[in-house]
Design a protein around this motif. Structure first.
Motif, PDB file in Angstrom:
ATOM      1  N   ALA A  16      13.203   6.879 -11.343  1.00  0.00           N
ATOM      2  CA  ALA A  16      13.696   6.600  -9.805  1.00  0.00           C
ATOM      3  C   ALA A  16      13.182   8.064  -9.614  1.00  0.00           C
ATOM      4  O   ALA A  16      12.416   8.267  -8.148  1.00  0.00           O
ATOM      5  CB  ALA A  16      15.515   6.734  -9.976  1.00  0.00           C
ATOM      6  N   ALA A  19       9.593   7.239  -8.936  1.00  0.00           N
ATOM      7  CA  ALA A  19       8.998   5.871  -8.253  1.00  0.00           C
ATOM      8  C   ALA A  19       9.314   7.219  -6.864  1.00  0.00           C
ATOM      9  O   ALA A  19       8.333   6.582  -5.863  1.00  0.00           O
ATOM     10  CB  ALA A  19       9.881   5.034  -8.152  1.00  0.00           C
ATOM     11  N   ALA A  20       9.521   8.241  -6.835  1.00  0.00           N
ATOM     12  CA  ALA A  20      10.013   9.282  -5.954  1.00  0.00           C
ATOM     13  C   ALA A  20       8.201   9.494  -5.230  1.00  0.00           C
ATOM     14  O   ALA A  20       8.409   9.935  -3.933  1.00  0.00           O
ATOM     15  CB  ALA A  20      11.185  10.097  -5.743  1.00  0.00           C
ATOM     16  N   GLY A  23       5.666   7.477  -4.304  1.00  0.00           N
ATOM     17  CA  GLY A  23       6.096   6.459  -3.018  1.00  0.00           C
ATOM     18  C   GLY A  23       7.109   5.763  -3.038  1.00  0.00           C
ATOM     19  O   GLY A  23       7.900   5.854  -3.835  1.00  0.00           O
ATOM     20  N   SER A  24       6.625   4.332  -2.390  1.00  0.00           N
ATOM     21  CA  SER A  24       8.212   3.488  -1.833  1.00  0.00           C
ATOM     22  C   SER A  24       7.965   1.792  -2.719  1.00  0.00           C
ATOM     23  O   SER A  24       6.678   1.665  -3.584  1.00  0.00           O
ATOM     24  CB  SER A  24       8.342   3.455  -0.607  1.00  0.00           C
ATOM     25  N   PHE A  25       8.499   1.286  -3.070  1.00  0.00           N
ATOM     26  CA  PHE A  25       8.525  -0.023  -3.317  1.00  0.00           C
ATOM     27  C   PHE A  25       6.923  -0.519  -2.491  1.00  0.00           C
ATOM     28  O   PHE A  25       6.504  -1.851  -3.758  1.00  0.00           O
ATOM     29  CB  PHE A  25       9.008  -0.419  -2.197  1.00  0.00           C
ATOM     30  N   SER A  26       6.378  -0.379  -1.632  1.00  0.00           N
ATOM     31  CA  SER A  26       5.415  -1.044  -1.362  1.00  0.00           C
ATOM     32  C   SER A  26       4.546  -0.296  -1.705  1.00  0.00           C
ATOM     33  O   SER A  26       3.198  -1.140  -1.086  1.00  0.00           O
ATOM     34  CB  SER A  26       5.282  -0.951   0.076  1.00  0.00           C
ATOM     35  N   ASP A  27       4.707   1.071  -2.191  1.00  0.00           N
ATOM     36  CA  ASP A  27       3.417   1.465  -2.725  1.00  0.00           C
ATOM     37  C   ASP A  27       2.759   1.026  -4.067  1.00  0.00           C
ATOM     38  O   ASP A  27       1.769   0.579  -4.706  1.00  0.00           O
ATOM     39  CB  ASP A  27       2.766   2.775  -2.945  1.00  0.00           C
ATOM     40  N   TYR A  28       3.500   0.129  -4.795  1.00  0.00           N
ATOM     41  CA  TYR A  28       3.536  -0.674  -5.852  1.00  0.00           C
ATOM     42  C   TYR A  28       3.676  -2.426  -5.741  1.00  0.00           C
ATOM     43  O   TYR A  28       2.598  -2.600  -6.316  1.00  0.00           O
ATOM     44  CB  TYR A  28       5.053  -0.992  -6.804  1.00  0.00           C
ATOM     45  N   ASP A  29       4.493  -3.675  -4.960  1.00  0.00           N
ATOM     46  CA  ASP A  29       3.514  -3.941  -3.974  1.00  0.00           C
ATOM     47  C   ASP A  29       1.641  -4.495  -3.890  1.00  0.00           C
ATOM     48  O   ASP A  29       2.214  -4.614  -2.744  1.00  0.00           O
ATOM     49  CB  ASP A  29       4.384  -4.914  -2.842  1.00  0.00           C
ATOM     50  N   LYS A  64      12.162  -5.965  -4.187  1.00  0.00           N
ATOM     51  CA  LYS A  64      12.785  -4.802  -3.775  1.00  0.00           C
ATOM     52  C   LYS A  64      14.447  -4.154  -3.903  1.00  0.00           C
ATOM     53  O   LYS A  64      14.920  -2.857  -4.609  1.00  0.00           O
ATOM     54  CB  LYS A  64      12.656  -4.599  -2.305  1.00  0.00           C
ATOM     55  N   ASN A  68      15.234  -0.503  -5.987  1.00  0.00           N
ATOM     56  CA  ASN A  68      15.996   0.734  -5.714  1.00  0.00           C
ATOM     57  C   ASN A  68      17.276   0.394  -6.452  1.00  0.00           C
ATOM     58  O   ASN A  68      18.199   1.736  -5.956  1.00  0.00           O
ATOM     59  CB  ASN A  68      16.640  -0.088  -4.335  1.00  0.00           C
TER      60      ASN A  68
END
Length: 69
Positions: A16, A19-20, A23-29, A64, A68
């Motif tokens: 966690a 990830a913070a 960046g966010s989920f969209s940074d990995y997707d 997502k 999260n």
């Protein structure tokens, strides 16, 4: 069992914070398909280490919601 749970909680906490920082989920997707594949997760050593634990439905991808948690 308790050792495994403690290890998982610690690992998720590390993930966690990673990830913070990353960046966010969209940074990995990277392909923007709404899921993070193992190959996309491989850009983060922390994420790839906990990928299988986060993949609750065991479909080989992180939604997502799974990311999260």
């Amino acid at each position: 069992m308790m050792k495994k749970l403690n290890a998982l909680v610690t690992t998720v906490g590390i993930m966690a914070s990673g990830a913070a920082m990353a960046g966010s989920f969209s940074d990995y997707d990277l392909d923007k398909d709404g899921a993070i594949s193992k190959s996309e997760a491989a850009v983060s050593e922390q994420l790839i280490q906990v990928f299988d634990d986060l993949d609750i439905n065991k479909d080989g991808q992180l939604s997502k919601q799974e990311f999260n948690k």
